[in-house]
Scaffold this active site. Structure first.
Site, short mmCIF file in Angstrom:
data_model
loop_
_atom_site.label_atom_id
_atom_site.label_comp_id
_atom_site.label_asym_id
_atom_site.label_seq_id
_atom_site.Cartn_x
_atom_site.Cartn_y
_atom_site.Cartn_z
N GLY A 119 7.22 18.64 50.18
CA GLY A 119 8.39 18.34 50.98
C GLY A 119 8.69 16.86 50.95
N CYS A 120 9.90 16.48 51.33
CA CYS A 120 10.30 15.07 51.26
C CYS A 120 9.53 14.21 52.27
CB CYS A 120 11.81 14.93 51.46
SG CYS A 120 12.47 15.73 52.94
#
Length: 304
Positions: A119-120
């Site tokens: 995920g970012c």
């Protein structure tokens, strides 16, 4: 003649899928696509899977799980999977797709049949925390608090449309029930033994992200200094193209790396007060999504 590997992006019309598709144009791969009218047709999707060497899943979590189950029915003909959702980021039978995580991680990704794209927000948090915990300078039980701000492009179609149409709020905290879906991923892959507090926010800008983590040096093991933390990070990421450890700056703009697939890490501090702020800056659509996927695709297909 070397055979050209085939890639199928299941969900290529979404933000991450489009970003991956654009970046694939520079790689020696063949892209297999489905007629837009049949993108939700299970038989068409399974046929596309059968034609591919690697399937990139850019789908909601439940749809990704369905796609994995579909691939499992193909037995020895099943393609390798790279999943961009949160469905498998803590699954034991999936390799975590952060090549810089630790020694050997890139090799594990290269040989894995199933890889989960990070995920970012976790990319920034784990990128800062894991080397420090592995080196023993940050206790795994430290009460970590992570603050992060992202551009609105990471919030899905409705949020993007709201910001483009209405101007959106300049700044907005969310996930205030402290149950954000990225927390288990950070908890596991950072190597923490205590669940971190994660406070995400969104700003009125399209792309970019800053993840920041404050630390009290007196609460760390031994007599750790700001320079010690910088040195550990610098050594861990030495020779890495996608992650750079840089000198602290007086100010940071979240938008500075928009369009880039790099991540910048810094250690800001006050030696007088024995306080530190770790920061990670990246593009939420670059190293935080499509750029990371391209790193993993290169490794999984042996493209260097």
């Amino acid at each position: 003649m070397t055979r050209t590997p085939v890639v199928f992006i299941d969900g290529e019309a979404g933000t991450t899928g489009l970003g991956i598709r654009d970046r694939l144009a520079s790689l020696p791969v063949a892209l297999h696509s489905i007629d837009p009218a049949h993108r939700k047709d299970p038989s068409a999707r399974k046929e596309a899977m059968a034609a591919a060497d690697l399937v990139v899943l850019c789908l909601p979590d439940d749809a990704s799980r369905e796609a994995e189950a579909m691939a499992a029915t193909m037995g020895g003909n099943a393609p390798r999977l790279l999943d961009a959702s949160t469905a498998f980021r803590t699954a034991p039978n999936w390799v975590y797709g952060f090549p810089e995580l630790e020694a050997g991680q890139a090799g594990a990704i290269a040989s894995a049949p199933r890889v989960s794209n990070p995920g970012c927000y976790p990319t920034g948090a784990i990128g800062l925390l894991r080397p420090l915990i592995d080196a023993g300078v940050l206790p795994a039980h430290y009460p970590v608090c992570i603050n992060a701000v992202s551009g609105y492009s990471g919030g899905g179609r409705n949020l993007i449309e709201a910001h483009v149409r209405d101007g959106g709020p300049a700044f907005e905290l969310y996930g205030l029930g402290l149950e954000h879906k990225h927390v288990p991923e950070i908890h596991k892959h950072a190597g923490l033994t205590r669940r971190p507090v994660f406070v995400p926010s969104v700003g009125h800008f399209a792309q970019g992200m800053i993840v920041s983590i404050p630390l009290h040096l007196d609460d760390l093991d031994g007599h750790v200094t700001t320079n010690d933390l910088h040195t550990v990070l610098d050594r861990h990421y030495a020779g890495q193209d996608a992650v750079r450890v840089l000198a602290p700056e007086a100010t940071l703009s979240a938008e500075a790396l928009a369009g880039s697939d790099r991540m910048e890490l810094r250690v800001h501090g006050s030696p007088r007060h024995r306080q530190v702020l770790l920061s990670a800056r990246l593009d939420n659509l670059g190293k935080g999504a499509s750029g990371a996927a391209i790193q993993n695709i290169r490794l999984m297909l042996g493209l260097g």
